[in-house]
Enzyme design. Structure first.
Site, PDB file in Angstrom:
ATOM      1  N   ARG A 121     -25.500  23.083   2.119  1.00 14.18           N
ATOM      2  CA  ARG A 121     -26.777  24.015   3.060  1.00 14.18           C
ATOM      3  C   ARG A 121     -25.893  25.516   3.382  1.00 14.18           C
ATOM      4  O   ARG A 121     -27.002  26.041   3.833  1.00 14.18           O
ATOM      5  CB  ARG A 121     -27.048  22.945   4.226  1.00 14.18           C
ATOM      6  CG  ARG A 121     -28.188  21.966   4.104  1.00 14.18           C
ATOM      7  CD  ARG A 121     -28.496  21.521   5.169  1.00 14.18           C
ATOM      8  NE  ARG A 121     -27.625  20.401   5.727  1.00 14.18           N
ATOM      9  CZ  ARG A 121     -27.543  19.975   7.026  1.00 14.18           C
ATOM     10  NH1 ARG A 121     -28.360  20.604   7.916  1.00 14.18           N
ATOM     11  NH2 ARG A 121     -26.674  18.998   7.425  1.00 14.18           N
TER      12      ARG A 121
ATOM     13  N   GLY B  52     -24.113   8.973  13.217  1.00 11.77           N
ATOM     14  CA  GLY B  52     -23.800   7.495  13.604  1.00 11.77           C
ATOM     15  C   GLY B  52     -23.925   7.134  14.876  1.00 11.77           C
ATOM     16  O   GLY B  52     -23.529   7.642  16.062  1.00 11.77           O
TER      17      GLY B  52
ATOM     18  N   GLU C  99     -24.647   4.227  10.646  1.00 10.27           N
ATOM     19  CA  GLU C  99     -25.154   5.392  10.255  1.00 10.27           C
ATOM     20  C   GLU C  99     -26.572   5.367  10.367  1.00 10.27           C
ATOM     21  O   GLU C  99     -27.522   4.443  10.094  1.00 10.27           O
ATOM     22  CB  GLU C  99     -24.805   5.700   8.687  1.00 10.27           C
ATOM     23  CG  GLU C  99     -23.190   5.914   8.696  1.00 10.27           C
ATOM     24  CD  GLU C  99     -22.761   6.924   9.589  1.00 10.27           C
ATOM     25  OE1 GLU C  99     -23.183   8.184   9.325  1.00 10.27           O
ATOM     26  OE2 GLU C  99     -21.695   6.567  10.479  1.00 10.27           O
TER      27      GLU C  99
HETATM   28  C1  UD1 Z   1     -20.106  11.443   9.605  1.00 15.48           C
HETATM   29  C2  UD1 Z   1     -20.056   9.809  10.326  1.00 15.48           C
HETATM   30  C3  UD1 Z   1     -21.059   9.867  11.342  1.00 15.48           C
HETATM   31  C4  UD1 Z   1     -20.860  10.821  12.406  1.00 15.48           C
HETATM   32  C5  UD1 Z   1     -20.985  12.295  11.687  1.00 15.48           C
HETATM   33  C6  UD1 Z   1     -20.687  13.337  12.886  1.00 15.48           C
HETATM   34  C7  UD1 Z   1     -19.167   8.582   8.553  1.00 15.48           C
HETATM   35  C8  UD1 Z   1     -19.783   7.620   7.480  1.00 15.48           C
HETATM   36  N1  UD1 Z   1     -20.327   9.165   9.381  1.00 15.48           N
HETATM   37  O1  UD1 Z   1     -21.333  11.565   9.194  1.00 15.48           O
HETATM   38  O2  UD1 Z   1     -20.924   8.722  12.137  1.00 15.48           O
HETATM   39  O3  UD1 Z   1     -21.992  10.882  13.324  1.00 15.48           O
HETATM   40  O4  UD1 Z   1     -20.021  12.369  10.962  1.00 15.48           O
HETATM   41  O5  UD1 Z   1     -20.622  14.445  12.185  1.00 15.48           O
HETATM   42  O6  UD1 Z   1     -18.155   8.815   8.575  1.00 15.48           O
HETATM   43  N2  UD1 Z   1     -16.005  14.344   3.581  1.00 15.48           N
HETATM   44  C9  UD1 Z   1     -15.011  14.290   2.886  1.00 15.48           C
HETATM   45  N3  UD1 Z   1     -15.236  13.449   1.704  1.00 15.48           N
HETATM   46  C10 UD1 Z   1     -16.109  12.713   1.390  1.00 15.48           C
HETATM   47  C11 UD1 Z   1     -17.231  12.843   2.484  1.00 15.48           C
HETATM   48  C12 UD1 Z   1     -17.017  13.634   3.526  1.00 15.48           C
HETATM   49  O7  UD1 Z   1     -14.137  15.006   2.803  1.00 15.48           O
HETATM   50  O8  UD1 Z   1     -16.334  12.103   0.424  1.00 15.48           O
HETATM   51  C13 UD1 Z   1     -16.051  15.211   4.854  1.00 15.48           C
HETATM   52  C14 UD1 Z   1     -16.746  16.470   4.862  1.00 15.48           C
HETATM   53  O9  UD1 Z   1     -16.532  17.483   4.295  1.00 15.48           O
HETATM   54  C15 UD1 Z   1     -16.950  16.813   6.370  1.00 15.48           C
HETATM   55  C16 UD1 Z   1     -16.538  15.142   6.959  1.00 15.48           C
HETATM   56  O10 UD1 Z   1     -15.998  14.353   6.024  1.00 15.48           O
HETATM   57  O11 UD1 Z   1     -16.038  17.625   6.945  1.00 15.48           O
HETATM   58  C17 UD1 Z   1     -17.818  14.472   7.292  1.00 15.48           C
HETATM   59  O12 UD1 Z   1     -18.647  14.325   6.252  1.00 15.48           O
HETATM   60  P1  UD1 Z   1     -20.294  14.438   6.719  1.00 15.48           P
HETATM   61  O13 UD1 Z   1     -20.711  14.105   5.099  1.00 15.48           O
HETATM   62  O14 UD1 Z   1     -20.514  15.527   7.188  1.00 15.48           O
HETATM   63  O15 UD1 Z   1     -20.538  13.113   7.472  1.00 15.48           O
HETATM   64  P2  UD1 Z   1     -21.812  12.838   8.089  1.00 15.48           P
HETATM   65  O16 UD1 Z   1     -22.668  12.118   7.048  1.00 15.48           O
HETATM   66  O17 UD1 Z   1     -22.349  13.806   8.795  1.00 15.48           O
END
Ligand code: UD1
Ligand code: CA
Length: 469
Positions: A20, A145, A160
């Site tokens: 985004r 979450g 989630e």
């Molecule tokens: C996550 C939480 C959610 C919480 C939210 C808060 C999980 C499953 N959910 O959701 O409960 O309310 O954060 O913002 O954890 N990332 C990686 N590798 C991956 C996926 C993500 O490094 O494979 C990193 C992203 O770059 C980011 C962070 O992890 O910095 C969080 O990932 P994001 O996809 O934003 O999590 P949410 O789905 O928002």
């Protein structure tokens, strides 16, 4: 930092794409208050005295790894996550880098403004034998979450948004994405994760279920400051968080007595230290490390980087002071100096007390001693200028011969007329005067008037050419 003798190891998740942002730059390298988002998080981890800081990279990994610095030295480590299968999968990649005896704090590279004190309280809540979650209540918890609690209030799970029932979606308390957990508990939980959920991802949040099943206490450390858990997903959110941060910076300066004409039109992208009775007009930007001495006034729309401004100096509007980080490049402005409007001080400008620099004057790598003045339209570079020198409008030091830079020395009490060119290397002797329009190529003797220009002549019988008929 140690908790019951346990070291803290930080994992920062930064592998996500950041679609985004609609940018070529990886999301975590976008800047807030002049620093990459990820750099804020690394610096916070440094502030916790973390034993190790493990950054999980994926999208744009090489750029991200090159884009952060760790002032604390060797504890910063990068681990790649390819492909990105979820937050649980991300932390799984860090397992080999995490000693069993530590408390692991999980952070996100796109959540820049969490305060170290908040994380210390979370680590205390973990206490070395519990799973501690940082939570907050939102009026609109869409997308987050949810913290699901039992009737007695015990935390049972994080669900989630996409997996939540209608009833669960009404829960306002959400997981911030930040947890503290002992490594020896976390590791076996990570090994049990699966991706049987609405997004087909390995959710880090599923560790809560495993903790509950195993009888490990789960504590929610709830805060009420949304800025500390705000993530950046879009340019709009980045700008909103920037403003929130700047408002805090402005407020804290005003609480120290600094008078800001308008805290909404003020930006610090680094560290600004101010003495008593400093006044800053609207639209100013401060970069790097800037010190404003007692009683300094900064006019509207100045940009000031890496500079020390002495007591009582006045920086008039639209002045650009662009110092560098090294002591050599840092800019010094002496007390009582008057700079601008529309002045430009470049790296290595060192101005003494009561120096006056006026409009459209550029100073680079030059020392001006006490009371020297260059009030209009001039360039002084690679120079040493003595006390009380008066440097005329339109005059320049020609310091560059196309290959090398040379030094110009202007000794004390010299007057340089208007539109002079001083071709370096050259020394103008103390107390001397250089006549306007002179091009000076040789050293001039002290006290003398030196003129180097064609003599003025007048031809009284001269006729203008006339047009042929
Ligand atoms: C996550 C939480 C959610 C919480 C939210 C808060 C999980 C499953 N959910 O959701 O409960 O309310 O954060 O913002 O954890 N990332 C990686 N590798 C991956 C996926 C993500 O490094 O494979 C990193 C992203 O770059 C980011 C962070 O992890 O910095 C969080 O990932 P994001 O996809 O934003 O999590 P949410 O789905 O928002
Ligand atoms: Ca996600």
């Amino acid at each position: 930092m140690k908790q019951n003798g346990q070291a803290v190891d930080v994992v920062i998740m930064a592998a996500g794409k950041g679609t985004r942002m609609k940018s070529r730059l990886p999301k975590v390298l976008h800047r807030l208050a002049g620093r990459a988002l990820l750099q804020h998080v690394v610096d916070t981890a440094t502030g916790l005295n973390a034993r190790r800081v493990v950054v999980i990279t994926g999208h744009g990994a090489a750029d991200v790894e090159a884009g952060v610095v760790h002032p604390g030295g060797g504890m910063l480590q990068f681990v790649r996550q390819e492909p990105q299968l979820g937050t649980g999968h991300a932390v799984q990649q860090a397992v080999p880098a995490l000693p069993d005896d530590g408390i692991v704090v999980v952070l996100s590279g796109d959540v820049p403004l969490t305060q170290a004190d908040t994380l210390r309280a979370l680590i205390d809540a973990c206490g070395g034998d519990r799973l501690a979650l940082l939570t907050i209540a939102f009026d609109d918890p869409t997308g987050y979450g949810r913290i699901v609690r039992a009737a007695n209030g015990d935390v049972q799970a994080i669900v989630e948004h996409k997996d939540a029932s209608e009833a669960q979606r009404t829960i306002r308390e959400i997981y911030s994405g930040i947890m503290a957990v002992p490594a020896r508990l976390l590791k076996p939980w990570l090994a049990q994760l699966d991706n049987k959920n609405a997004q087909g991802e390995y959710y880090l949040t599923d560790v809560v279920k495993f903790a509950v099943a195993q009888g490990v206490p789960v504590v929610a450390h709830q805060i009420n400051d949304p800025v500390q858990v705000a993530g950046v997903n879009s340019p709009v959110q980045l700008a909103e968080l920037e403003r929130a941060h700047q408002q805090r910076a402005a407020r804290s300066l005003m609480e120290q007595g600094v008078r800001l004409a308008d805290p909404a039109r003020f930006d610090v992208r680094g560290e600004l230290r101010c003495g008593q009775d400093v006044e800053i007009d609207i639209g100013c930007i401060f970069h790097g490390s800037v010190e404003l001495g007692e009683g300094v006034k900064v006019g509207a729309h100045c940009v000031i980087a890496n500079a020390r401004i002495g007591a009582g100096a006045v920086i008039h509007p639209y002045t650009h002071i662009e110092g560098g980080f090294s002591e050599k490049d840092r800019i010094e402005v002496g007390s009582g100096a008057l700079i601008g409007p529309y002045a430009r001080l470049r790296p290595g400008a060192k101005l003494g007390e009561e120096v006056h620099i006026g409009n459209f004057v550029e100073i680079k790598a030059a020392t001006l001693a006490r009371g020297a003045k260059a009030n209009h339209l001039a360039y002084i570079g690679d120079s040493k200028v003595g006390e009380r020198v008066n440097y005329g409008a339109g005059s320049i030091t020609a310091n560059y011969d196309g290959a090398n830079k040379h030094t110009t020395v202007i000794e004390a009490d010299v007057h340089i007329g208007s539109n002079c060119v001083l071709i370096a290397p050259v020394t103008i002797g103390a107390g001397g005067t250089v006549g306007g329009g002179s091009t000076i190529t040789k050293d001039t003797p002290p006290g003398a008037l030196t003129v180097a220009r064609a003599k003025q002549i007048s031809l009284s019988n001269w006729k203008r050419p006339e047009k042929k008929k």
